[in-house]
Design an enzyme around this catalytic site. Sequence first.
Site, PDB file in Angstrom:
ATOM      1  CD  GLU A  62      12.685  36.989  42.218  1.00 32.91           C
ATOM      2  OE1 GLU A  62      13.103  35.937  41.665  1.00 32.91           O
ATOM      3  OE2 GLU A  62      11.812  36.966  43.109  1.00 32.91           O
ATOM      4  CG  HIS A 131      13.435  37.311  53.314  1.00 29.63           C
ATOM      5  ND1 HIS A 131      14.049  36.175  52.867  1.00 29.63           N
ATOM      6  CD2 HIS A 131      12.283  37.403  52.602  1.00 29.63           C
ATOM      7  CE1 HIS A 131      13.296  35.587  51.964  1.00 29.63           C
ATOM      8  NE2 HIS A 131      12.217  36.312  51.773  1.00 29.63           N
TER       9      HIS A 131
END
Lengths: 326, 330
Positions: A62, A131
């Site tokens: 990322e 998440h």
Amino acid sequence: MTEKNVPMREALRAALIEEMERDETVFVMGEEVGSWQGTHRVTRGLLEMFGERRVKDTPISELVIAGAAVGAAMAGLRPVAEIMTINFAFLSIDAIINHAAKVHYMFNGQFKVPLVIRAASGWGNQATATHSHTPEPIFAHFPGLYVACPSNAYDAKGMLKTAIRDDNPVLFTESIALYSKPSLIPDDEYLIPVGKSDVKRQGEHVTLVSYARGVEWSLEAAAMLAKEGIEAEVVDLRWLRPLDLEPVFESFKKTNRCVVVEESLPHFSFGSEIAAQLQEAAFDYMDAPIKRVSAMDVPLPYAKEIELMALPNAQKVVDAVKEIVY
Amino acid sequence: MATNTRSLDKVTLLDWYRQIVLIRQFENRCDELYHEKKITGVYLHLYSGHEAVGVGAVAALGEGDHVLTGYRDHGIALARGVDAKPLMAEMMGKRTGVSGGKGGSMHLASRAHNFWGGYAIVAGHLSLATGIAFKERYMGTENVVLCLMGDGATNNGYFHESLNLSAVWNLPVVWLIENNFIGMGTRIEDSSGQPELVKRAVAYGMKQGPRVDGQNVIEVHEAISEAVAYARKKGPVLVEALTYRYKGHGVSDKQYDAREDLKRELDDWQAHKDPINILKNQLLAGFDGIEAELAKIDTEVHEIVEESVRYAEASPVPTYEDLIRHIYVE
């Protein structure tokens, strides 16, 4: 003009296709955007349409997804980088904050960063603590970056097209819960300008201020309140940067009451900022405390019963409104 | 490794000599100005000792190629041909600085020179280098990105993710580690499981370049020329240049005053491995009667640096309009 009912993921996909067809410097990169067809299916079919040159699968990296996109943008391309979910953007944050948002300023305008970073945001489905973030306000803290948070498919399409064409870096968040929800979308092209909020419902008794998924709860709450004779005005900010609060101030001068509705956490929050700006701009119009409806100040758990307990919804908005409309 | 000066023409070697001396004198002057409180920024990382790496490497590039580096960036800007005046003006936070007085010592850049900047988040620029190199591949052009970094930049995620992606996407990048054996205050043995940093290339399936003597500009130039040619036609290369910093991590680094071992190490490098002395000796051995030319260069460079100081001192400071400009593209 004809129009069709299109879910948000398809509206976003159409925006990508249209912009890639229009401008060869636009390309897509990210985890699973190509052969997997996109984790959220927003990039479905793009690899077949545009080929490996313009649809770039990346490793699970990322930081460099964001950083390489910044470099490519500085060099003259228009990357649309996907961070699979915004939770993983915490791994990208240096590239976004210290580089995307800073290089134009720090080098006195020598470099531009026409970059879009798309990230799916939000909770639900028992995704658990790591998440389930909605950290849009964190990103909106920093000058140099735009933050786009559409609340429906129609806005999402027009805003993504604008974001891609803009010469500034844009963090573009997409509420996972909205992906399947449709809007009527015209066949003809349209754009939604950067930094323009939108009054989604008119009303004279209370102002509900929100963005992204919070707009849905606000509209749902407004429908519930209407049955009891309370008319809520719903302002969808659409962009957390640039922040367009004029319609909020205008509405507040009429309603004298405000509830800020956010999906995110309450501490140092979006709601705090709106409340602060409202009291500075319209103190004389205030008839009641500004209320905030947000997620509870807890990490999100797994079990459905207590997960939902921690999260905002339309009923909580209704309850908050009733505390100040009397 | 060819250190034979005869393989290179005199004009080129004298040009490198000029650049190396320019960087040394520029940095010495920055050091003085810092202590005179005319350069007031808290960060000032001087390139003294590293000169041959930057000069030899940048000389291997064409005009269309790109250069990025970390915060020890003055020497790279000068080697890329950026004028000393706006560089010195940036040190002093002046409106005429390369970054308008908004970037400072660690954020020099010149778009016109394809010098994309000094970057102060350790290894952050590696990811940008990857993106710039991707653009070259995307457009089907053959320009190369030279990305310099310190040894300290090899242990965070940016290094790993950027080098890996450059290999996966086969990007035209020359990764050049300037290994001065110490990252801020931590020795290489205490920060890297594999202190021979160039061996990291193996982990990425990337071409492993040489580990060169970074004090010898001719060796650096030859190694980077080969690496650039490889990157242009094939893909990424990792090269390591061994060097030493003369002015500590930054000008406020006090550890050399306090530690005898470091002081001895520094004295040894300055006495035996100084890039100016090495090149000077190569020139003296290779070309008869060159002393006068070298002395002339020393004098000319002195005047260039003094002129840059006068220019910077006479320049205006940024204004309120500068403060609020360029936050966004207008």
